[in-house]
Structures are given as structure tokens and as C-alpha cells.
Write a protein that holds these residues in place. Sequence first.
Motif, mmCIF file in Angstrom:
data_model
loop_
_atom_site.group_PDB
_atom_site.id
_atom_site.type_symbol
_atom_site.label_atom_id
_atom_site.label_comp_id
_atom_site.label_asym_id
_atom_site.label_seq_id
_atom_site.Cartn_x
_atom_site.Cartn_y
_atom_site.Cartn_z
ATOM 1 N N SER A 1 5.725 10.939 -5.862
ATOM 2 C CA SER A 1 5.525 12.300 -6.351
ATOM 3 C C SER A 1 6.704 12.709 -7.216
ATOM 4 O O SER A 1 7.834 12.291 -6.984
ATOM 5 N N PRO A 2 6.463 13.536 -8.225
ATOM 6 C CA PRO A 2 7.526 13.908 -9.157
ATOM 7 C C PRO A 2 8.443 14.989 -8.587
ATOM 8 O O PRO A 2 8.096 15.671 -7.631
ATOM 9 N N ALA A 3 9.606 15.143 -9.209
ATOM 10 C CA ALA A 3 10.495 16.263 -8.897
ATOM 11 C C ALA A 3 9.961 17.478 -9.645
ATOM 12 O O ALA A 3 9.617 17.369 -10.814
ATOM 13 N N ARG A 4 9.832 18.617 -8.959
ATOM 14 C CA ARG A 4 9.266 19.819 -9.577
ATOM 15 C C ARG A 4 9.939 21.075 -9.069
ATOM 16 O O ARG A 4 10.468 21.105 -7.983
ATOM 17 N N THR A 5 9.880 22.106 -9.886
ATOM 18 C CA THR A 5 10.287 23.443 -9.497
ATOM 19 C C THR A 5 9.142 24.359 -9.849
ATOM 20 O O THR A 5 8.654 24.289 -10.967
ATOM 21 N N PRO A 6 8.620 25.222 -8.997
ATOM 22 C CA PRO A 6 9.037 25.414 -7.611
ATOM 23 C C PRO A 6 8.572 24.277 -6.710
ATOM 24 O O PRO A 6 7.902 23.366 -7.180
ATOM 25 N N GLY A 7 8.911 24.389 -5.442
ATOM 26 C CA GLY A 7 8.572 23.332 -4.491
ATOM 27 C C GLY A 7 7.079 23.182 -4.270
ATOM 28 O O GLY A 7 6.284 23.981 -4.758
ATOM 29 N N TYR A 8 6.718 22.164 -3.545
ATOM 30 C CA TYR A 8 5.312 21.914 -3.233
ATOM 31 C C TYR A 8 5.212 21.114 -1.933
ATOM 32 O O TYR A 8 6.198 20.619 -1.421
ATOM 33 N N TYR A 9 3.991 21.048 -1.401
ATOM 34 C CA TYR A 9 3.749 20.349 -0.135
ATOM 35 C C TYR A 9 3.637 18.846 -0.346
ATOM 36 O O TYR A 9 3.103 18.399 -1.350
ATOM 37 N N ARG A 10 4.119 18.102 0.664
ATOM 38 C CA ARG A 10 3.961 16.652 0.683
ATOM 39 C C ARG A 10 3.409 16.283 2.057
ATOM 40 O O ARG A 10 4.038 16.566 3.064
ATOM 41 N N LEU A 11 2.245 15.688 2.067
ATOM 42 C CA LEU A 11 1.589 15.282 3.307
ATOM 43 C C LEU A 11 1.691 13.772 3.415
ATOM 44 O O LEU A 11 1.246 13.054 2.525
ATOM 45 N N TYR B 1 0.707 10.451 5.577
ATOM 46 C CA TYR B 1 -0.236 10.009 6.600
ATOM 47 C C TYR B 1 -0.429 8.510 6.525
ATOM 48 O O TYR B 1 -0.144 7.883 5.515
ATOM 49 N N ASP B 2 -0.876 7.939 7.631
ATOM 50 C CA ASP B 2 -1.156 6.519 7.715
ATOM 51 C C ASP B 2 -2.562 6.281 7.173
ATOM 52 O O ASP B 2 -3.529 6.816 7.708
ATOM 53 N N VAL B 3 -2.679 5.489 6.119
ATOM 54 C CA VAL B 3 -3.985 5.286 5.484
ATOM 55 C C VAL B 3 -4.931 4.471 6.356
ATOM 56 O O VAL B 3 -6.133 4.555 6.190
ATOM 57 N N THR B 4 -4.398 3.715 7.297
ATOM 58 C CA THR B 4 -5.247 2.912 8.169
ATOM 59 C C THR B 4 -5.823 3.735 9.311
ATOM 60 O O THR B 4 -7.024 3.744 9.533
ATOM 61 N N THR B 5 -4.950 4.458 10.015
ATOM 62 C CA THR B 5 -5.393 5.222 11.179
ATOM 63 C C THR B 5 -5.805 6.645 10.829
ATOM 64 O O THR B 5 -6.362 7.347 11.672
ATOM 65 N N LYS B 6 -5.483 7.089 9.623
ATOM 66 C CA LYS B 6 -5.755 8.466 9.166
ATOM 67 C C LYS B 6 -4.933 9.494 9.939
ATOM 68 O O LYS B 6 -5.226 10.672 9.913
ATOM 69 N N LYS B 7 -3.885 9.054 10.612
ATOM 70 C CA LYS B 7 -3.058 9.950 11.393
ATOM 71 C C LYS B 7 -1.943 10.533 10.519
ATOM 72 O O LYS B 7 -1.259 9.804 9.805
ATOM 73 N N ILE B 8 -1.758 11.848 10.600
ATOM 74 C CA ILE B 8 -0.724 12.518 9.818
ATOM 75 C C ILE B 8 0.640 12.219 10.428
ATOM 76 O O ILE B 8 0.833 12.323 11.636
ATOM 77 N N ARG B 9 1.575 11.859 9.575
ATOM 78 C CA ARG B 9 2.941 11.574 10.014
ATOM 79 C C ARG B 9 3.805 12.832 9.908
ATOM 80 O O ARG B 9 4.545 13.155 10.803
ATOM 81 N N THR B 10 3.738 13.521 8.753
ATOM 82 C CA THR B 10 4.537 14.730 8.569
ATOM 83 C C THR B 10 4.009 15.545 7.397
ATOM 84 O O THR B 10 3.311 15.009 6.532
ATOM 85 N N LEU B 11 4.348 16.807 7.394
ATOM 86 C CA LEU B 11 4.046 17.707 6.283
ATOM 87 C C LEU B 11 5.337 18.414 5.934
ATOM 88 O O LEU B 11 5.986 19.005 6.789
ATOM 89 N N VAL B 12 5.729 18.326 4.666
ATOM 90 C CA VAL B 12 6.989 18.908 4.213
ATOM 91 C C VAL B 12 6.712 19.825 3.039
ATOM 92 O O VAL B 12 5.877 19.512 2.182
ATOM 93 N N TYR B 13 7.421 20.957 2.991
ATOM 94 C CA TYR B 13 7.410 21.814 1.799
ATOM 95 C C TYR B 13 8.838 21.878 1.327
ATOM 96 O O TYR B 13 9.751 22.190 2.092
ATOM 97 N N SER B 14 9.046 21.534 0.086
ATOM 98 C CA SER B 14 10.395 21.512 -0.444
ATOM 99 C C SER B 14 10.490 22.479 -1.609
ATOM 100 O O SER B 14 9.660 22.457 -2.516
ATOM 101 N N ILE B 15 11.487 23.336 -1.553
ATOM 102 C CA ILE B 15 11.703 24.322 -2.608
ATOM 103 C C ILE B 15 12.703 23.758 -3.601
ATOM 104 O O ILE B 15 13.698 23.155 -3.230
ATOM 105 N N GLY B 16 12.424 23.965 -4.877
ATOM 106 C CA GLY B 16 13.316 23.501 -5.922
ATOM 107 C C GLY B 16 13.058 22.049 -6.273
ATOM 108 O O GLY B 16 12.071 21.461 -5.854
#
Length: 109
Positions: free
Chosen positions: A45-55, A57-72
Motif C-alpha cells: 500500500s502507498p504512503a498517503r496523507t490523510p491516513g487510511y485503514y489497513r486490514l 488477513y490470512d488469505v487461506t483461513t480468511k481470518k483477520i490478523r489486524t486492522l490499523v488506521y494510520s494518520i499522516g
Amino acid sequence: MKNIYSLMAAVAAVLWLSNPLDAAQITTTATTLRIGAESVPVQVSPARTPGYYRLVYDVTTKKIRTLVYSIGITETINGLYCADSYAEVQAYVTANGLTGLPKDPKGKS
């Protein structure tokens, strides 16, 4: 009859409010990492301003690992070095001018 119309209006309002808003997906770049004889697909994913969500997940099990929102602007650059001994890791750190090496996780140093 008046109560039925009120109930129908309330249900319609709840359904309308529960619909997710259309949002643009952040464009990612597909690439492949080669680790030994294995190719690993990677989305960058690119560097962007303002921040955005990054999800993540494991593509095999479809299980979410983490969700991050980064500002700046966010840039994460990581390198990976693998070695058999802590001494080899120390030598690599010294040779490449790296800082912040933690103690030996096996407790020998």
C-alpha cells in the motif's frame, strides 16, 4: 394501521442507516517476494496523507490478523536477515550499521 406505518418507517430508516457508504479502495501494488525456492505474493500500500485503514488477513483461513488506521504519511521499510547463531546476528548488525539490537531471546547474551 398508523402503528404499522410508523413501524415500517422505523425499519426502513434502520435498514438505510445500516448500509455501508461507498468508499474508494486504496490502490495497492502487487509484487512477489522470493524466499528461497518459494514465491510469496505481496500487496504493497502507498504512503498517503490523510491516513487510511489497513486490514491484514490470512488469505487461506480468511481470518483477520489486524486492522490499523494510520494518520499522516506512513512508510514501513523492513528487512529480514536469518542466521543460526546470535553471534552471526551481532556481526550482521555491526557490519550494516544497524541499531537497537535486543538481547538474545534465548537468554545466552
